[in-house]
Design a protein around this motif. Sequence first.
Motif, PDB file in Angstrom:
ATOM      1  N   ASP A 139       2.764 -10.850   5.685  1.00  0.00           N
ATOM      2  CA  ASP A 139       1.622 -10.077   5.185  1.00  0.00           C
ATOM      3  C   ASP A 139       2.151  -8.794   4.566  1.00  0.00           C
ATOM      4  OD1 ASP A 139      -0.938  -8.901   4.786  1.00  0.00           O
ATOM      5  OD2 ASP A 139      -0.829  -7.952   6.755  1.00  0.00           O
ATOM      6  N   LEU A 140       1.926  -8.649   3.264  1.00  0.00           N
ATOM      7  CA  LEU A 140       2.299  -7.438   2.534  1.00  0.00           C
ATOM      8  C   LEU A 140       1.019  -6.850   1.986  1.00  0.00           C
ATOM      9  CD1 LEU A 140       4.406  -5.531   1.199  1.00  0.00           C
ATOM     10  CD2 LEU A 140       4.529  -7.179  -0.688  1.00  0.00           C
ATOM     11  N   ASN A 141       0.746  -5.602   2.333  1.00  0.00           N
ATOM     12  CA  ASN A 141      -0.448  -4.954   1.808  1.00  0.00           C
ATOM     13  C   ASN A 141      -0.173  -3.478   1.588  1.00  0.00           C
ATOM     14  OD1 ASN A 141      -1.623  -3.434   4.289  1.00  0.00           O
ATOM     15  ND2 ASN A 141      -1.208  -5.487   5.069  1.00  0.00           N
ATOM     16  N   PHE A 142      -1.067  -2.868   0.837  1.00  0.00           N
ATOM     17  CA  PHE A 142      -0.902  -1.483   0.405  1.00  0.00           C
ATOM     18  C   PHE A 142      -2.214  -0.752   0.639  1.00  0.00           C
ATOM     19  CE2 PHE A 142       0.928  -4.693  -2.329  1.00  0.00           C
ATOM     20  CZ  PHE A 142       2.275  -4.406  -2.286  1.00  0.00           C
ATOM     21  N   PHE A 143      -2.130   0.559   0.776  1.00  0.00           N
ATOM     22  CA  PHE A 143      -3.337   1.386   0.865  1.00  0.00           C
ATOM     23  C   PHE A 143      -3.215   2.468  -0.188  1.00  0.00           C
ATOM     24  CE2 PHE A 143      -6.043   4.795   2.405  1.00  0.00           C
ATOM     25  CZ  PHE A 143      -7.208   4.093   2.683  1.00  0.00           C
ATOM     26  N   ASN A 144      -4.252   2.586  -1.035  1.00  0.00           N
ATOM     27  CA  ASN A 144      -4.284   3.619  -2.065  1.00  0.00           C
ATOM     28  C   ASN A 144      -5.552   4.440  -1.868  1.00  0.00           C
ATOM     29  OD1 ASN A 144      -4.324   5.236  -4.309  1.00  0.00           O
ATOM     30  ND2 ASN A 144      -4.310   3.568  -5.798  1.00  0.00           N
ATOM     31  N   ALA A 145      -5.427   5.579  -1.219  1.00  0.00           N
ATOM     32  CA  ALA A 145      -6.574   6.434  -0.914  1.00  0.00           C
ATOM     33  C   ALA A 145      -7.275   6.931  -2.175  1.00  0.00           C
ATOM     34  CB  ALA A 145      -6.133   7.623  -0.062  1.00  0.00           C
ATOM     35  N   ASP A 146      -6.557   6.972  -3.302  1.00  0.00           N
ATOM     36  CA  ASP A 146      -7.138   7.469  -4.551  1.00  0.00           C
ATOM     37  C   ASP A 146      -7.810   6.368  -5.371  1.00  0.00           C
ATOM     38  OD1 ASP A 146      -6.295   9.999  -3.932  1.00  0.00           O
ATOM     39  OD2 ASP A 146      -4.556   9.966  -5.281  1.00  0.00           O
ATOM     40  N   ARG A 147      -7.759   5.128  -4.918  1.00  0.00           N
ATOM     41  CA  ARG A 147      -8.374   4.029  -5.674  1.00  0.00           C
ATOM     42  C   ARG A 147      -9.882   4.218  -5.690  1.00  0.00           C
ATOM     43  NH1 ARG A 147      -8.927  -2.202  -4.819  1.00  0.00           N
ATOM     44  NH2 ARG A 147      -8.495  -2.904  -6.937  1.00  0.00           N
ATOM     45  N   ASP A 148     -10.491   4.137  -6.872  1.00  0.00           N
ATOM     46  CA  ASP A 148     -11.913   4.425  -7.054  1.00  0.00           C
ATOM     47  C   ASP A 148     -12.765   3.183  -6.750  1.00  0.00           C
ATOM     48  OD1 ASP A 148     -14.214   5.813  -7.658  1.00  0.00           O
ATOM     49  OD2 ASP A 148     -14.005   5.568  -9.825  1.00  0.00           O
ATOM     50  N   VAL A 149     -12.811   2.818  -5.464  1.00  0.00           N
ATOM     51  CA  VAL A 149     -13.567   1.659  -4.992  1.00  0.00           C
ATOM     52  C   VAL A 149     -14.129   1.973  -3.609  1.00  0.00           C
ATOM     53  CG1 VAL A 149     -12.213  -0.066  -6.272  1.00  0.00           C
ATOM     54  CG2 VAL A 149     -11.472   0.652  -4.005  1.00  0.00           C
ATOM     55  N   LYS A 150     -14.908   1.035  -3.062  1.00  0.00           N
ATOM     56  CA  LYS A 150     -15.390   1.198  -1.686  1.00  0.00           C
ATOM     57  C   LYS A 150     -14.199   1.235  -0.732  1.00  0.00           C
ATOM     58  CE  LYS A 150     -19.845  -0.990  -2.347  1.00  0.00           C
ATOM     59  NZ  LYS A 150     -20.736  -2.075  -1.968  1.00  0.00           N
ATOM     60  N   ARG A 151     -14.385   1.873   0.383  1.00  0.00           N
ATOM     61  CA  ARG A 151     -13.313   2.115   1.360  1.00  0.00           C
ATOM     62  C   ARG A 151     -12.509   0.847   1.686  1.00  0.00           C
ATOM     63  NH1 ARG A 151      -9.888   5.454   3.791  1.00  0.00           N
ATOM     64  NH2 ARG A 151      -9.600   5.075   5.968  1.00  0.00           N
ATOM     65  N   THR A 152     -13.159  -0.264   1.931  1.00  0.00           N
ATOM     66  CA  THR A 152     -12.467  -1.495   2.314  1.00  0.00           C
ATOM     67  C   THR A 152     -11.505  -1.953   1.231  1.00  0.00           C
ATOM     68  OG1 THR A 152     -14.435  -2.121   3.559  1.00  0.00           O
ATOM     69  CG2 THR A 152     -12.812  -3.836   3.170  1.00  0.00           C
ATOM     70  N   ASN A 153     -11.857  -1.769  -0.023  1.00  0.00           N
ATOM     71  CA  ASN A 153     -11.003  -2.226  -1.118  1.00  0.00           C
ATOM     72  C   ASN A 153      -9.918  -1.232  -1.506  1.00  0.00           C
ATOM     73  OD1 ASN A 153     -11.967  -4.853  -1.489  1.00  0.00           O
ATOM     74  ND2 ASN A 153     -13.744  -4.073  -2.586  1.00  0.00           N
ATOM     75  N   LYS A 154      -9.807  -0.134  -0.786  1.00  0.00           N
ATOM     76  CA  LYS A 154      -8.660   0.753  -0.972  1.00  0.00           C
ATOM     77  C   LYS A 154      -7.409   0.077  -0.399  1.00  0.00           C
ATOM     78  CE  LYS A 154     -11.285   5.035  -1.166  1.00  0.00           C
ATOM     79  NZ  LYS A 154     -10.956   5.582  -2.467  1.00  0.00           N
ATOM     80  N   ARG A 155      -7.611  -0.883   0.522  1.00  0.00           N
ATOM     81  CA  ARG A 155      -6.527  -1.721   1.051  1.00  0.00           C
ATOM     82  C   ARG A 155      -6.341  -2.877   0.075  1.00  0.00           C
ATOM     83  NH1 ARG A 155      -2.887  -0.739   4.437  1.00  0.00           N
ATOM     84  NH2 ARG A 155      -4.413   0.294   5.753  1.00  0.00           N
ATOM     85  N   ILE A 156      -5.142  -3.015  -0.475  1.00  0.00           N
ATOM     86  CA  ILE A 156      -4.826  -4.032  -1.476  1.00  0.00           C
ATOM     87  C   ILE A 156      -3.901  -5.055  -0.831  1.00  0.00           C
ATOM     88  CG2 ILE A 156      -3.703  -4.428  -3.698  1.00  0.00           C
ATOM     89  CD1 ILE A 156      -4.476  -1.337  -4.187  1.00  0.00           C
TER      90      ILE A 156
END
Length: 163
Positions: free
Chosen positions: A101-118
């Motif tokens: 499982d490889l995932n990322f978190f981008n706090a600056d991504r302009d989406v709902k909170r759940t989709n800040k996790r990529i």
Amino acid sequence: MGTILLVSCKNVQKKDVADSTGSLSGNFAVEVTMENQVFHIEQENLLPIKQTFANDSILLLFRAEGNPFQLNLNLTHTDVLDNQSGEYSIPDVNAGKIKVDLNFFNADRDVKRTNKRIVFKKGTIVIKKLTENKLEMTFTGEGSGMIERDGNFPISGKINASY
């Protein structure tokens, strides 16, 4: 006059954070390209790596203070510690139980909170070296926000971190 100076200082701090995630200079532990942006975490700015190495269950979180970007890698039942390297094709390797499982978190991504996790949903992960204090890895593929069904975008990157 004091208010203008205070606002200017805050803008400089925001620019420093942006520069630390977008420029191409420095000693990088993590570099990821996605959504037409390049994100970096510098080796000297790495916070202590949250890590677990137990019974072939490896959990690594790479982050830096003030940096809106994080990378999370989880490996379970892959025998990667025995070999200290491995190559994984996503999603094939995860048929049945999730092993990589490889995932990322981008706090600056302009989406709902759940989709800040990529989530890295499809592609290849190559671990060149993995020990309890070093990770060298590359990955190329695609992913999207955690609950985004459509709209995968290209993701690529590398890790060369000592911890």
